[in-house]
Design a protein around this motif. Structure first.
Motif, PDB file in Angstrom:
ATOM      1  N   UNK A  74      -1.774  36.659  27.549  1.00 37.37           N
ATOM      2  CA  UNK A  74      -1.742  36.764  28.971  1.00 37.37           C
ATOM      3  C   UNK A  74      -2.985  36.111  29.905  1.00 37.37           C
ATOM      4  N   UNK A  75      -3.845  35.735  29.043  1.00 35.17           N
ATOM      5  CA  UNK A  75      -4.929  35.008  29.572  1.00 35.17           C
ATOM      6  C   UNK A  75      -5.999  36.001  29.815  1.00 35.17           C
ATOM      7  N   UNK A  76      -5.970  37.470  29.723  1.00 35.47           N
ATOM      8  CA  UNK A  76      -6.811  38.261  30.160  1.00 35.47           C
ATOM      9  C   UNK A  76      -7.285  39.065  28.784  1.00 35.47           C
ATOM     10  N   UNK A  77      -8.497  39.293  28.558  1.00 33.04           N
ATOM     11  CA  UNK A  77      -8.858  40.289  27.562  1.00 33.04           C
ATOM     12  C   UNK A  77      -9.873  41.255  28.207  1.00 33.04           C
ATOM     13  N   UNK A  78     -10.023  42.503  27.554  1.00 32.29           N
ATOM     14  CA  UNK A  78     -10.837  43.620  28.302  1.00 32.29           C
ATOM     15  C   UNK A  78     -11.791  44.051  26.946  1.00 32.29           C
ATOM     16  N   UNK A  79     -12.812  44.744  27.645  1.00 27.77           N
ATOM     17  CA  UNK A  79     -13.876  45.339  26.913  1.00 27.77           C
ATOM     18  C   UNK A  79     -14.041  46.790  27.621  1.00 27.77           C
ATOM     19  N   UNK A  80     -15.002  47.484  27.093  1.00 33.05           N
ATOM     20  CA  UNK A  80     -15.523  48.805  27.801  1.00 33.05           C
ATOM     21  C   UNK A  80     -16.293  49.628  27.057  1.00 33.05           C
ATOM     22  N   UNK A 132     -10.301  56.942  26.379  1.00 31.30           N
ATOM     23  CA  UNK A 132      -9.981  55.605  25.995  1.00 31.30           C
ATOM     24  C   UNK A 132      -8.474  55.513  26.068  1.00 31.30           C
ATOM     25  N   UNK A 133      -7.548  56.040  26.095  1.00 36.60           N
ATOM     26  CA  UNK A 133      -6.028  55.858  26.582  1.00 36.60           C
ATOM     27  C   UNK A 133      -5.934  55.504  27.896  1.00 36.60           C
ATOM     28  N   UNK A 134      -6.535  56.323  28.994  1.00 34.66           N
ATOM     29  CA  UNK A 134      -6.455  55.833  30.219  1.00 34.66           C
ATOM     30  C   UNK A 134      -6.919  54.353  30.319  1.00 34.66           C
ATOM     31  N   UNK A 135      -8.200  54.257  29.997  1.00 36.70           N
ATOM     32  CA  UNK A 135      -8.863  52.834  30.189  1.00 36.70           C
ATOM     33  C   UNK A 135      -7.730  51.747  29.767  1.00 36.70           C
ATOM     34  N   UNK A 136      -7.119  52.107  28.285  1.00 41.75           N
ATOM     35  CA  UNK A 136      -6.310  51.153  27.900  1.00 41.75           C
ATOM     36  C   UNK A 136      -5.163  50.745  28.862  1.00 41.75           C
ATOM     37  N   UNK A 137      -4.613  51.807  29.123  1.00 42.56           N
ATOM     38  CA  UNK A 137      -3.548  51.950  30.085  1.00 42.56           C
ATOM     39  C   UNK A 137      -3.589  51.002  31.198  1.00 42.56           C
ATOM     40  N   UNK A 138      -4.891  51.199  31.970  1.00 40.61           N
ATOM     41  CA  UNK A 138      -5.284  50.519  33.052  1.00 40.61           C
ATOM     42  C   UNK A 138      -5.653  49.066  33.022  1.00 40.61           C
ATOM     43  N   UNK A 139      -6.044  48.914  31.860  1.00 39.61           N
ATOM     44  CA  UNK A 139      -6.279  47.421  31.527  1.00 39.61           C
ATOM     45  C   UNK A 139      -5.192  46.641  31.239  1.00 39.61           C
ATOM     46  N   UNK A 140      -4.169  47.420  30.793  1.00 39.89           N
ATOM     47  CA  UNK A 140      -2.981  46.700  30.402  1.00 39.89           C
ATOM     48  C   UNK A 140      -2.206  46.602  31.550  1.00 39.89           C
ATOM     49  N   UNK A 141      -2.129  47.593  32.696  1.00 39.57           N
ATOM     50  CA  UNK A 141      -1.525  47.372  33.889  1.00 39.57           C
ATOM     51  C   UNK A 141      -2.233  46.054  34.381  1.00 39.57           C
ATOM     52  N   UNK A 142      -3.393  45.741  34.215  1.00 35.13           N
ATOM     53  CA  UNK A 142      -4.138  44.670  34.852  1.00 35.13           C
ATOM     54  C   UNK A 142      -3.650  43.212  34.249  1.00 35.13           C
ATOM     55  N   UNK A 143      -3.073  43.515  33.092  1.00 33.58           N
ATOM     56  CA  UNK A 143      -2.526  42.157  32.360  1.00 33.58           C
ATOM     57  C   UNK A 143      -3.222  41.914  31.252  1.00 33.58           C
ATOM     58  N   UNK A 144      -4.221  42.738  30.886  1.00 36.07           N
ATOM     59  CA  UNK A 144      -4.845  42.376  29.344  1.00 36.07           C
ATOM     60  C   UNK A 144      -4.109  42.810  28.357  1.00 36.07           C
ATOM     61  N   UNK A 145      -4.287  41.914  27.097  1.00 39.03           N
ATOM     62  CA  UNK A 145      -3.543  42.227  26.150  1.00 39.03           C
ATOM     63  C   UNK A 145      -4.331  42.649  24.814  1.00 39.03           C
ATOM     64  N   UNK A 146      -5.577  42.237  24.945  1.00 41.89           N
ATOM     65  CA  UNK A 146      -6.698  42.592  23.971  1.00 41.89           C
ATOM     66  C   UNK A 146      -7.697  43.362  24.375  1.00 41.89           C
TER      67      UNK A 146
END
Lengths: 399, 513, 385
Positions: C196-202, C256-270
């Motif tokens: 997706x061109x987006x990755x995330x960390x927290x 952790x679940x909520x953060x993952x969900x919102x990152x996924x909504x924004x298009x992150x896949x890793x």
């Protein structure tokens, strides 16, 4: 008649809440105040035997009964040994007792006023932060810095303690909710403060405060022995003085009379013209002051610095201390002493026998459980007839 | 069926509640069990009902020894109990309450058979003249009718012996009459009745036999036809007693308490005190009569600063105390004997000495602002204990350990032992032994004779009639009558209390003159 | 543990759940390496004497005929922080290192648990009174107590995890980890793998021990972009502003679940969570939602969290047990106290876990690039910060 907020809140939950505390205290009262705690200790130690045996998986698997018995014997010998045998042991008992006693008083005063103070931890944290600031920002002389640091701790604790009092008296917020929430807030606040330049130590990226200057540290009790590992400090004397003050307040002052009346029968207190709102606020302020002293004693004496965990679980252990001590001055001192001795002994036990220090936590919990469950005690120790439940369930006769 | 209690002894820590008590109850008769509060009546009945277990002695049913482990065993043996405090679910119907626990059901899932329940309830109700509508909600019924539901519950469970614990305490005089009729019909149907009471007139009126308990012992059995009230009271108390309050005619002076159109509501806005006006003059006793729960409690709270009024004014002499705090009211010279001494009047865990200064610790030299002067408080307490004849082992004894009468004497001593403008005494003798009643009444009269205005609130009509110079009747928060005692009859007041009658509006001037 | 929920910063990123740990639960606190063979015992005793000599320990009383001589032969002594030795976290991993070292070098491993901050001093004191070849203190909470004790007992040897003193203490060996290095590799890998061109960390909380991972990760992505001319976006961490997404704790899996969900909504896949057990919440989310992959932290979560092993692309490893083992070797065997150990890619003190189930998904080319990049970092040609 001015503070109607109180009136309504008291009408709705006052009866129930007060009933709970009174029932708990009344139950504790029913049997001899000395015998019951001793039996509770005894009962806890008996169950502790099984806990030790079960935790020694290796020997259990090997069927090494003798080995297990040795472990149990050594562990239980280590407890009094580590608590009383020698300077080091006595020193550690004092170190552990000091904050437990101060925080225990913070819970006891509210129990006596018919309130629950679950906020000892938050009050300790805020008190400790006030004290540590004086502790590291001044550089003597000790006779000014130390009293100032202790005072700062007390005042900050009072300031934090007064919040749930105000919330309850003016807005009807239940103090259990308020104090628990304020613990969270205090915890986060301390974490934030420890990261600021004002409190945080230079060159450390973990949340830890600057060190208390040598002049600002509470003098050691056994300084004359010239043994640096004997770290007990005059915080213990502060704690004993606080207990004496607690006695004087309750037994000798009008405020203490009002607090006791409010706690024992809030309707009678109101009928007698006492102001519940004022008493709630005052009780919590005093409680905060005690807990703030506990925080100050920890950071200025035992630890010499503040971390976010310096209050540990003392604020909660204090509830058990106050319950076990029936919220009386003497009782609280003795209960804090018992818990402190168990803690010191537990360290020794861990060192010499390898039995986890968690056993002490289990013993403490069991003691409180036994104390709070007189019917259980009755069943185990065969108290006479209806002695254990004569108080609450027994309204038909004698009125 | 015949139920016999033989040699029942029950000890509680420090006290023998029942001491070798013998009692026999037969079906088809009414046994009244009389005794002062604390004589052991309730303990005995709780043993009979399986709630307590006797330390010694035995219960026999038709000559066979039985043991009641729980109240279930007692019910199974045919014993029913109507408690003083009803145990009904307010949002359930009459029939639902009656069948609760023994519901007739239909189908596999055990659905409540409402029709069957209603029919059974209607059937029993008709049989004993209870006049109950099975489908009425409990919360919509007056207290007297709720009591009949309790009775029906017992009958529904086929009780042959029915125990009534102080059944008339909550009833109006008219309801008491109806209750006696029900007792008669139960007796006629062959049931045995145990009627626990401390009201001697009622025992004499309804009982076939009277058993008297004193300090845990059966001190005698009496035939109502052969004993009168005085004799019975003597038996009960153990010495001659005076049942009439001895007082001179009142000499009313200036109005001390002037209440003008006060109105109070509860938190949900329901009216509790409805535009009440009256005066109490120096040197007179005004009695407030009424069935419990008609605004008397709230009226007293309003007068003593414990409850704020919405409209109206309260004056003590020339001083406006409408919005005064309890302490202001106290300092203005008002004594308040609260209606529930254990809930409000005393701190049970406190010593007698501490209770003696409960309302006065802040002045009278008992404290110096911060510090309590306990030696002085104890000295005063010791004096008062002496002066007011409080029977206590010591002034350090916890007040909660005293008998009801002595507890009340502590309150009376505390409240009346200072210069007073006004005395407000609410239920001053509820749950108090006969000897103490005499004493407390005499103290109230003494306060009047010394020039104080006195307001006595009581749900015991006898007490109001005995003490008062003037009688106010409250019904649903309003004053429905304001009468001179010497022009008033018992039954007349009963009608006002029940709301069946209302006095035309009359000024105080007319009633006091 | 407490209603307050004091955030145990010390546990940052040390939350492995390896099966090895789970199965080797602490059955007994004192692990003695006992042997039956008399000959081996003799050898061991000799070795111990040597060890004692180089370790500058006064071990005069050790007799060669004593069967239980191992217990007297000095110990590797660990003082835990308030997490306790069975925290499935760094206290436990450290103790595993100690046990392994003890077994290897013929010593005993001992541990004292701290119930509160006030216990650190007294536990260290207890070990000072015992016969410890090396006292390992776990976590920066023990930093002060360790420094004080070391200064007062210069004849004793200490090692402390996750603490660096400004002025080195001669008898304290500090054990730290260049966690930015493997995080950098993880960022590079994530950038190469994202569809997706987006990755995330927290993180758990915004403190340096946490954000150093996030820095490395973000820089790794940036490096990939620079090298490949791509524009992979990092959500949840702004390297320049040093701010981003945080759970606010290290305990709550729901966060952790909520953060993952919102990152996924924004298009992150890793997603790369640096928040201890909170990250397991993100793993759970990934297990329920296709197309989301997680990079584990501290130890190989594919192994330690087998139920959700499929969601892990790899893990950033912080090998505390290796560090403790190395410390024991240095101090006890080589007789050299003090100094600073830093776990790096070079000495294998940190690293990336194997790809395991994802091995086939990761293009060989990318694998090679990562290996090359690792070499470059070791060589100092690529700076992770």
């Amino acid at each position: 008649m001015t503070d109607t907020a109180i009136d309504s809140s008291n009408d709705s939950d006052g009866d129930h809440r007060e009933g709970v505390i009174r029932r708990i205290l009344a139950r504790i009262d029913t049997t001899n105040a000395v015998v019951l705690p001793l039996l509770a200790l005894f009962g806890a130690l008996v169950i502790g035997i099984f806990v030790i045996a079960l935790s020694d998986v290796d020997k259990l698997r090997a069927g090494d009964v003798e080995g297990i018995l040795t472990t149990i014997k050594d562990a239980y010998l280590a407890l009094p040994n580590g608590a009383f045998n020698g300077w080091r042991a006595i020193n550690e008992t004092i170190v552990a007792t000091t904050p437990l006693l101060l925080a225990g008083l913070a819970v006891a005063i509210t129990f006596r006023a018919g309130l629950f103070n679950i906020g000892g931890t938050g009050q300790m944290l805020m008190g400790g932060m006030g004290a540590i600031y004086v502790g590291f920002s001044m550089d003597g002389p000790g006779f000014i810095q130390i009293p100032l640091g202790v005072l700062a701790g007390m005042v900050m604790g009072m300031a934090w303690g007064i919040i749930p009092g105000l919330l309850k008296a003016r807005a009807g917020v239940h103090e259990v909710i308020a104090t628990i929430m304020l613990n969270f807030i205090a915890g986060s606040l301390v974490l934030w403060l420890l990261k600021t330049d004002m409190f945080g130590r230079e060159g450390r990226n973990d949340p830890i405060s600057k060190l208390v200057t040598p002049e600002g540290q509470l003098p050691r009790l056994f300084g004359f022995l010239d043994r640096p590992e004997l770290r007990a400090h005059i915080g213990f004397l502060i704690a004993l003085s606080a207990a004496a003050f607690f006695w004087w307040l309750l037994e000798r002052t009008t405020l203490g009379f009002e607090i006791r009346a409010q706690g024992a029968n809030s309707h009678a207190a109101r009928y007698a013209g006492m102001k519940p709102g004022r008493l709630i606020i005052t009780s919590f302020a005093i409680a905060g002051g005690f807990a703030g002293l506990a925080g100050a004693s920890e950071v200025l004496g035992t630890q010499g610095r503040a971390t976010q965990g310096f209050a540990g679980d003392i604020g909660f252990d204090a509830i058990a201390v106050a319950l076990l001590g029936r919220s009386t001055p003497t009782g609280t001192v003795l209960a804090a002493f018992l818990f402190g001795a168990l803690q010191a002994g537990g360290q020794k036990m861990q060192v010499t026998t390898g039995v986890p220090v968690d056993l002490v936590l289990i013993l403490r919990a069991l003691i409180v459980l036994f104390i709070a469950a007189p019917l259980l005690m009755k069943a185990i120790f065969r108290f006479s007839s209806e002695a254990a439940d004569s108080g609450p369930s027994f309204g038909g006769w004698g009125a | 069926m015949e139920l016999e209690l033989r040699g029942i002894t029950k000890r509680f820590p420090g006290v023998i509640a029942n001491d070798d008590v013998n009692l026999t109850i037969k079906t088809g008769e009414v046994l009244a069990l009389v005794g002062e509060n604390g004589a052991g009546k309730s303990t005995l009945m709780n043993i009979m009902y399986g709630l307590y277990h006797a330390d010694e002695g035995q219960i026999f049913v038709d000559g066979n020894p039985v043991t009641f482990e729980t109240s279930g065993d007692a019910i199974a043996a045919g014993i029913g109990m109507v408690h003083q405090h009803f145990m009904l679910v307010p949002v359930f119907t009459v029939a639902e309450n009656v069948v609760l626990g023994v519901e007739p059901t239909t189908g596999l899932l055990g659905k409540l058979d409402t029709a069957e329940a209603n029919a059974q309830v209607r059937d029993i109700s008709g049989q004993y003249g209870l006049h109950l509508d099975p489908e009425a909600l409990i919360e919509s019924l007056p207290v007297g009718i709720q009591q009949r539901v309790e009775i029906l519950k017992v009958l529904f469970r086929d009780a042959e012996i029915v125990v009534f614990d102080e059944p008339t305490a909550v009833l109006t005089p008219q309801e008491i009459e109806e209750f006696f009729n029900i007792v008669e019909s139960l007796k006629a149907s062959g049931r045995g009745i145990v009627f626990i009471t401390h009201k001697l007139t009622e025992a004499l009126k309804v009982a076939d036999r009277i058993s008297v308990l004193r300090r845990g012992k059966t001190v005698g059995e009496a035939d109502p036809a052969e004993i009168d009230e005085i004799g019975l009271a003597e038996l009960m108390v153990g010495r001659p007693v005076q049942l009439v309050v001895d007082k001179a005619p009142s000499q009313p002076g200036e109005p001390i308490l002037s209440v003008d159109q006060i109105h109070a509501v509860d938190s949900s806005g329901r009216t509790l005190v409805d535009h009440v006006s009256f005066d109490v003059h120096a040197g007179e006793i005004v009695g407030v009569a009424g069935v419990q729960g008609n605004g008397q409690t709230e009226l007293v709270e309003a007068l003593t600063g414990l409850r704020d009024v919405i409209t109206g004014s309260i004056h003590l002499g020339s001083e406006d105390i409408t919005h005064a705090t309890p302490r202001d009211v106290h300092r203005a010279g008002v004594a308040h004997i609260p209606e529930d001494r254990q809930r409000a009047g005393l701190v049970g865990d406190f010593s007698v000495a501490e209770n003696m200064v409960l309302t006065r610790y802040h002045d009278d030299g008992f404290s110096t602002g911060i510090k309590m002067d306990w030696p002085k408080a104890r000295a005063v307490a010791a004096d008062l204990v002496e002066q007011y004849d409080v029977r206590t082992p010591s002034i350090q004894t916890a007040a909660g350990n005293l008998s009801g009468g002595n507890q009340q004497k502590v309150i009376v001593a505390r409240e009346l032992s200072r210069d007073l403008e006004l005395v407000i005494a609410s239920q001053p003798t509820r749950g108090v032994d006969v000897g103490s009643i005499e004493y407390i009444h005499s103290q109230v009269v003494k306060a009047r004779d010394e020039g104080a205005a006195v307001l006595v609130v009581s749900t015991e009509l006898d007490e109001v009639m005995a003490l008062s110079d003037r009688v106010i009747v409250m019904f649903r928060g309003r004053i429905v009558a304001n009468l001179r005692r010497d022009e008033t009859e018992h039954n007349d007041i009963g009608l006002y209390m029940a709301g069946a009658k209302e006095q035309p509006v009359k000024t105080d001037a007319e009633t006091t003159s | 543990m407490s209603i307050l929920g004091v955030i145990d910063v010390a546990e940052v990123g040390f939350q492995p759940l390896s099966p090895a740990i789970l199965t080797s639960t602490r059955e007994h606190l004192t692990v003695t390496t006992s042997d039956n063979s008399q000959g081996e015992n003799m050898i061991k005793t000799k070795k111990l004497l040597a060890v004692a000599a180089v370790g500058a320990l006064g071990l005069a009383a050790c007799g060669s005929d004593d069967d239980s001589s191992t217990a007297d032969g000095g110990s590797i002594c660990e003082v835990t922080d308030v997490g306790g030795v069975d925290d499935k976290g760094f206290n436990q991993i450290a103790f595993e290192g100690a046990e392994r070292a003890a077994a290897e070098f013929g010593l005993t491993a001992e541990v004292l648990e701290s119930a509160s901050d006030a216990d650190y001093e007294t536990n260290i004191q207890s070990f000072l009174e015992k016969d410890c070849s090396l006292i390992v203190t776990v976590g920066f909470l023990l930093g002060d107590a360790t420094a004080t004790a070391a200064a007062a007992n210069t004849d004793k040897q200490f090692a402390i995890i996750d603490v660096g003193y400004e002025d080195a203490i001669p008898n304290v060996l500090t054990l730290n980890f260049a966690t930015a290095e493997p995080s950098f590799l993880a960022g590079y890998l994530a950038a190469g793998m994202t569809e997706t061109g987006k990755v995330a960390t927290y993180g758990g909380i915004n403190i340096p021990p946490v954000t150093v991972f996030m820095d490395g990760f973000a820089n790794g992505v940036t490096y990939y972009n620079t090298t490949k001319g791509t524009a992979v976006e990092v959500l949840g961490w702004d390297f320049a502003a040093q701010d981003g997404s945080f759970a606010g704790n290290f305990e709550n899996l729901d966060d952790g679940k909520a953060l993952a969900s919102s990152f996924a909504d924004e298009g992150a896949d890793i997603i790369f969570p640096v928040a201890g057990p909170v990250g397991l919440g993100s793993s759970a989310y990934a297990a329920e939602n296709d197309g989301i992959r997680i990079i584990g932290v501290d130890n190989d979560l594919t192994v330690s969290n087998p139920n959700e092993s499929a969601v892990y692309l790899t893990s950033v490893l912080k090998k505390i047990d290796e560090a403790v083992f190395a410390a024991a070797e240095q101090v006890v065997v080589n007789g050299q106290g003090g100094g600073a150990y830093v776990g790096t890619l070079e000495n294998d003190g940190v690293g990336l876990a194997p790809y395991h189930e994802q091995a086939d998904d990761v293009p060989q080319e990318l694998k090679d690039e990562i290996e090359a990049l690792k070499a470059e970092i070791i060589a100092g040609n690529v700076l992770v910060n």
